[in-house]
Design a protein around this motif. Structure first.
Motif, PDB file in Angstrom:
ATOM      1  N   PRO A 117       0.797  -1.232   0.000  1.00  0.00           N
ATOM      2  CA  PRO A 117       0.000   0.000   0.000  1.00  0.00           C
ATOM      3  C   PRO A 117       0.827   1.278   0.000  1.00  0.00           C
ATOM      4  O   PRO A 117       0.320   2.336  -0.371  1.00  0.00           O
ATOM      5  CB  PRO A 117      -0.830  -0.112   1.290  1.00  0.00           C
ATOM      6  N   SER A 118       2.102   1.200   0.403  1.00  0.00           N
ATOM      7  CA  SER A 118       2.937   2.402   0.414  1.00  0.00           C
ATOM      8  C   SER A 118       3.131   2.959  -0.988  1.00  0.00           C
ATOM      9  O   SER A 118       3.552   4.108  -1.141  1.00  0.00           O
ATOM     10  CB  SER A 118       4.297   2.102   1.046  1.00  0.00           C
ATOM     11  N   ARG A 119       2.809   2.167  -2.002  1.00  0.00           N
ATOM     12  CA  ARG A 119       2.930   2.648  -3.376  1.00  0.00           C
ATOM     13  C   ARG A 119       1.870   3.689  -3.720  1.00  0.00           C
ATOM     14  O   ARG A 119       2.033   4.453  -4.659  1.00  0.00           O
ATOM     15  CB  ARG A 119       2.829   1.470  -4.346  1.00  0.00           C
ATOM     16  N   ARG A 123       0.608   7.292   4.563  1.00  0.00           N
ATOM     17  CA  ARG A 123       0.397   7.066   5.996  1.00  0.00           C
ATOM     18  C   ARG A 123       0.260   5.577   6.291  1.00  0.00           C
ATOM     19  O   ARG A 123      -0.640   4.908   5.775  1.00  0.00           O
ATOM     20  CB  ARG A 123      -0.847   7.812   6.473  1.00  0.00           C
ATOM     21  N   GLU A 124       1.141   5.083   7.129  1.00  0.00           N
ATOM     22  CA  GLU A 124       1.138   3.663   7.446  1.00  0.00           C
ATOM     23  C   GLU A 124      -0.171   3.225   8.085  1.00  0.00           C
ATOM     24  O   GLU A 124      -0.624   2.086   7.885  1.00  0.00           O
ATOM     25  CB  GLU A 124       2.310   3.334   8.366  1.00  0.00           C
ATOM     26  N   GLU A 125      -0.810   4.120   8.824  1.00  0.00           N
ATOM     27  CA  GLU A 125      -2.063   3.758   9.476  1.00  0.00           C
ATOM     28  C   GLU A 125      -3.201   3.515   8.471  1.00  0.00           C
ATOM     29  O   GLU A 125      -4.242   2.963   8.830  1.00  0.00           O
ATOM     30  CB  GLU A 125      -2.484   4.833  10.489  1.00  0.00           C
ATOM     31  N   ASP A 126      -3.001   3.922   7.220  1.00  0.00           N
ATOM     32  CA  ASP A 126      -4.016   3.700   6.187  1.00  0.00           C
ATOM     33  C   ASP A 126      -3.798   2.390   5.430  1.00  0.00           C
ATOM     34  O   ASP A 126      -4.656   1.976   4.645  1.00  0.00           O
ATOM     35  CB  ASP A 126      -4.018   4.856   5.184  1.00  0.00           C
ATOM     36  N   HIS A 127      -2.662   1.746   5.635  1.00  0.00           N
ATOM     37  CA  HIS A 127      -2.306   0.592   4.813  1.00  0.00           C
ATOM     38  C   HIS A 127      -3.269  -0.577   4.983  1.00  0.00           C
ATOM     39  O   HIS A 127      -3.642  -1.234   4.009  1.00  0.00           O
ATOM     40  CB  HIS A 127      -0.877   0.150   5.117  1.00  0.00           C
ATOM     41  N   ALA A 128      -3.688  -0.845   6.212  1.00  0.00           N
ATOM     42  CA  ALA A 128      -4.586  -1.981   6.444  1.00  0.00           C
ATOM     43  C   ALA A 128      -5.913  -1.792   5.721  1.00  0.00           C
ATOM     44  O   ALA A 128      -6.468  -2.739   5.142  1.00  0.00           O
ATOM     45  CB  ALA A 128      -4.817  -2.172   7.941  1.00  0.00           C
ATOM     46  N   ALA A 129      -6.431  -0.569   5.724  1.00  0.00           N
ATOM     47  CA  ALA A 129      -7.697  -0.296   5.044  1.00  0.00           C
ATOM     48  C   ALA A 129      -7.552  -0.456   3.536  1.00  0.00           C
ATOM     49  O   ALA A 129      -8.456  -0.978   2.861  1.00  0.00           O
ATOM     50  CB  ALA A 129      -8.174   1.117   5.377  1.00  0.00           C
TER      51      ALA A 129
END
Length: 216
Positions: A117-119, A123-129
Motif C-alpha cells: 500500500p505504500s505505493r 500514511r502507514e495507518e491507512d495501509h490496512a484499510a
C-alpha cells in the motif's frame, strides 16, 4: 536438443502458470529466480530484463523476450496448438477465452501492485484499510467471473486450458482460496481438478506447494 525457454520468475508468483504450461507442453525450460519484492537490490537486478521490475518474463528460444503473463500464456498455447491448451481462433469458445484471460490479467492480477500500500498511500495507518478494500475488490471480480462462467470439466469445457492454470494459481493469492470458494463456488471443482493434475504434481510441490493450511 531444442534451445530451452528461460522463465524469469519466482515461487508462488505469476511465473508458475507459465511453468505449468511449458510442463504440459513438454517443452524444455529453465527458471531464473527473481523476486523483486525481496528488496531494492533484487528489483534492480530484474530491471535489466524488465524495466518495470516485474515477473514473469519469458525468453524465447529465438532470443526474443516476452512480458505480461496473459500474453505469454496465450502465445504459448497458440504457438503449440497440438497441446490443446486454448481454443483455436475459429473455435466458438475463443471469444470467452480471450475475454477471461484479459479479465484475470487486468481486473485481478494488476491489482497486486497495490499489495504494497505504500505505493499509493503514505500514511502507514491507512495501509490496512487499503489492503482490505483491495482484497474485497479481488473477491468481487472472482464473483463476477463465477457468476458468468458455466464450466464443464474445466473452465471452458472438457479440455484444460491456460486459463485454468492462470486461475488455479491466481486464486491462491490473497484473499485466498477459501474466499475464492465462497464467492465463486461454481469454479471450485475446476481449480481443484487443476490442483490434482498428476502431470503437475512435481511442479506444484516445487513452485507453489500445498502446505498445511494453504487454503486459508
Amino acid at each position: 536438443m531444442a534451445e530451452p525457454f528461460i522463465v524469469y520468475g519466482a515461487s508462488a508468483s505469476g511465473s508458475v502458470p507459465i511453468e505449468a504450461t511449458l510442463t504440459l507442453l513438454n517443452l524444455p525450460y529453465r527458471v531464473e529466480e527473481h523476486a523483486p519484492w525481496e528488496g531494492k537490490q533484487e528489483a534492480n537486478r530484474l530491471a535489466r530484463i524488465n524495466p518495470l521490475r516485474q515477473v514473469p518474463a519469458l525468453a524465447l528460444p529465438t532470443g526474443e523476450l516476452m512480458t505480461e503473463s496473459a500474453a505469454i500464456l496465450i502465445w504459448l498455447a497458440d504457438a503449440y496448438p497440438d497441446g490443446r491448451l486454448a481454443p483455436g481462433v475459429t473455435d466458438p469458445a475463443r471469444p470467452a477465452f480471450l475475454r477471461w484471460m484479459t479479465f484475470v490479467s487486468a481486473a485481478i492480477y494488476a491489482l497486486y501492485w497495490i499489495d504494497d500500500p505504500s505505493r499509493i498511500v503514505e500514511r502507514e495507518e491507512d495501509h490496512a484499510a487499503v489492503k482490505a478494500r483491495l482484497f474485497e475488490r479481488i473477491a468481487h471480480c472472482w464473483a463476477r467471473m463465477g457468476a458468468e462462467l458455466r464450466p464443464g470439466r474445466y473452465l471452458l469445457g472438457d479440455d484444460v486450458s491456460v486459463l485454468d492454470l492462470y486461475v488455479a494459481t491466481a486464486s491462491r493469492w490473497s484473499p485466498g482460496r477459501r474466499r475464492f470458494y465462497e464467492v465463486a463456488a461454481g469454479l471450485a471443482e475446476t481449480v481443484r481438478r487443476v490442483d490434482a493434475d498428476p502431470r503437475l504434481a512435481t511442479l506444484w510441490a516445487e513452485r507453489f506447494p500445498f502446505t498445511p493450511g494453504w487454503e486459508r
